[in-house]
Motif scaffolding. Structure first.
Motif, mmCIF file in Angstrom:
data_model
loop_
_atom_site.group_PDB
_atom_site.id
_atom_site.type_symbol
_atom_site.label_atom_id
_atom_site.label_comp_id
_atom_site.label_asym_id
_atom_site.label_seq_id
_atom_site.Cartn_x
_atom_site.Cartn_y
_atom_site.Cartn_z
ATOM 1 N N ASP A 43 0.895 -1.256 0.046
ATOM 2 C CA ASP A 43 0.058 0.005 0.024
ATOM 3 C C ASP A 43 0.771 1.396 0.135
ATOM 4 O O ASP A 43 0.524 2.241 -0.851
ATOM 5 C CB ASP A 43 -0.802 -0.042 1.178
ATOM 6 N N LYS A 69 -9.863 7.319 2.343
ATOM 7 C CA LYS A 69 -9.447 7.058 0.767
ATOM 8 C C LYS A 69 -10.518 7.357 -0.139
ATOM 9 O O LYS A 69 -10.422 7.787 -1.133
ATOM 10 C CB LYS A 69 -9.439 5.335 0.827
ATOM 11 N N ALA A 91 -4.347 1.416 -3.328
ATOM 12 C CA ALA A 91 -3.856 1.637 -2.265
ATOM 13 C C ALA A 91 -4.764 1.391 -1.132
ATOM 14 O O ALA A 91 -5.915 2.095 -1.071
ATOM 15 C CB ALA A 91 -2.982 2.908 -1.856
ATOM 16 N N LYS A 92 -4.595 0.689 -0.012
ATOM 17 C CA LYS A 92 -5.540 0.801 1.039
ATOM 18 C C LYS A 92 -4.976 1.344 2.193
ATOM 19 O O LYS A 92 -3.761 1.766 2.591
ATOM 20 C CB LYS A 92 -5.878 -0.803 1.702
#
Length: 395
Positions: A10, A74, A183-184
């Protein structure tokens, strides 16, 4: 030991997302003035306005971006990246200066949001005990974009066309959106009494605890603006046009090469070991640049400035993040870049006026000496306050 790792999937993804954001920024920053001059018959003042309105929009949106990423995570980042991508797609359809300025305002706002949010996401993915090192690595991607972006943009307009420039910008920005989506985000920690109770207040758009070091960054950015805005004109004035394009290569190489070491020094020995030498190197490099009359001295000045800049920026950014309470790291990131962008925008104008009424070498001397003020601000608002706090805890 996985929770001590920096290079997770990530973190790499969000670094790449940021990298493509800044590639877009530097490609267009170096080519659009020439584009509006050739295609839209713009004056010098109008060429400057194309850059200024972009930076101004970014400045306005950064504090809100920090608040939104802290609140929505996010989702806010992906939406900002999507707007950044959509804005880039519209450039080939613009054929008037007025519409271009409107687009630049929208694009600049989305840039301010995207760069702030990806920075905040990255900072939360870095282990606390390796924060300085991790921020250093993250900033390294921006430094790489600083080299690749101008080179790629200028190569495209000289060897192909502006249409191809905009197409490549759009493709690269699509990668930024893709990696941002992949991406987390790090798990959110519970924030205690860090949210404003209600109504609009400065605490909703600015992290006050990040302001001291951000003000030092403001002064540095004020001086730094003279490099990106006027280095090519200065090189022409001292008959070094043929090496002007290599200045930023030397600058960026000296940012990138020592970056892993700089992060480790920060984590092991603290910020003062980096801040003061970095400020001194930046000043020395600017004064050397002001006296440059040969290619060797000109390029050495870029290397010295890059080494100083590479030590100071990740140091200041990490301190801004470390000062923020839990749950407000995004706002701290937005505050730091807000002040940096303000310094950059104001510096470009003020130093340009100075150059117009003196000479570029005098402007660089003044810009270099002004960085002394960054060290004063750092000492008074951070170092001295830190020492007082430590003394108070021992009493």
């Amino acid at each position: 030991m996985n929770h001590h790792k920096i290079w997770t999937r990530d973190f790499v993804a969000i670094c790449l997302s940021s990298f493509f954001i800044f590639i877009n920024f530097y490609m267009l920053a170096t080519t659009l003035p020439q584009y509006v001059s050739e295609r839209l018959s713009a004056s010098g003042q109008q060429m400057g306005l194309v850059i200024t309105i972009y930076v101004l929009a970014a400045v306005i949106m950064r504090p809100f971006a920090g608040q939104w990423v802290d609140r929505y995570g996010k989702k806010a980042t992906v939406l900002a990246l999507a707007l950044f991508f959509a804005s880039t797609l519209l450039y080939p359809a613009i054929h008037s200066l007025l519409l271009l300025l409107v687009l630049r305002a929208i694009h600049g706002g989305s840039y301010g949001m995207s760069s702030t949010m990806t920075g905040a996401m990255a900072s939360e993915l870095i282990p606390a005990e390796r924060k300085g090192e991790g921020i250093g690595y993250f900033s390294m991607f921006m430094s790489l974009a600083m080299v690749i972006g101008p080179f790629l943009g200028l190569t495209l307009i000289h060897q192909t066309s502006y249409t191809m420039l905009f197409i490549v910008c759009s493709v690269l920005t699509a990668f930024s959106l893709l990696f941002g989506f992949l991406a987390k985000e790090a798990p959110k920690e519970a924030a205690v009494n860090n949210k404003p109770a209600g109504g609009l207040s400065w605490s909703m758009i600015v992290e006050v605890k990040a302001l001291p070091v951000s003000l030092a960054g403001f002064v540095l950015a004020f001086s730094y603006s003279s490099l990106t805005s006027f280095i090519s004109v200065y090189a022409k004035e001292i008959n070094l046009t043929e090496v002007a394009s290599y200045f930023f290569i030397c600058f960026a190489v000296m940012i990138v090469l020592p970056r892993p070491l700089i992060g480790k020094i920060f984590d092991r020995y603290g910020e003062h070991v980096l801040a003061y030498p970095g400020i001194a190197l930046f000043i020395i490099g600017m004064l050397v640049l002001a006296s440059a009359h040969s290619p060797v001295v000109f390029l050495i000045s870029g290397a010295i400035i890059g080494l100083g800049h590479g030590a100071i920026i990740p140091c200041f950014q990490t301190l801004a993040l470390r000062a923020a309470p839990v749950g407000r790291t995004g706002l701290a990131t937005g505050t730091f870049f807000l002040m940096f962008d303000l310094g950059y925008g104001i510096g470009s104008y003020v130093l340009g006026v100075i150059a117009q009424h003196t000479h570029y070498n005098m402007m660089y001397r003044i810009a270099g000496l002004l960085v002394i003020l960054s060290g004063v601000v750092y000492y008074v608002l951070h170092h001295r306050m830190q020492s007082k706090s430590a003394l108070g805890n021992t009493v």
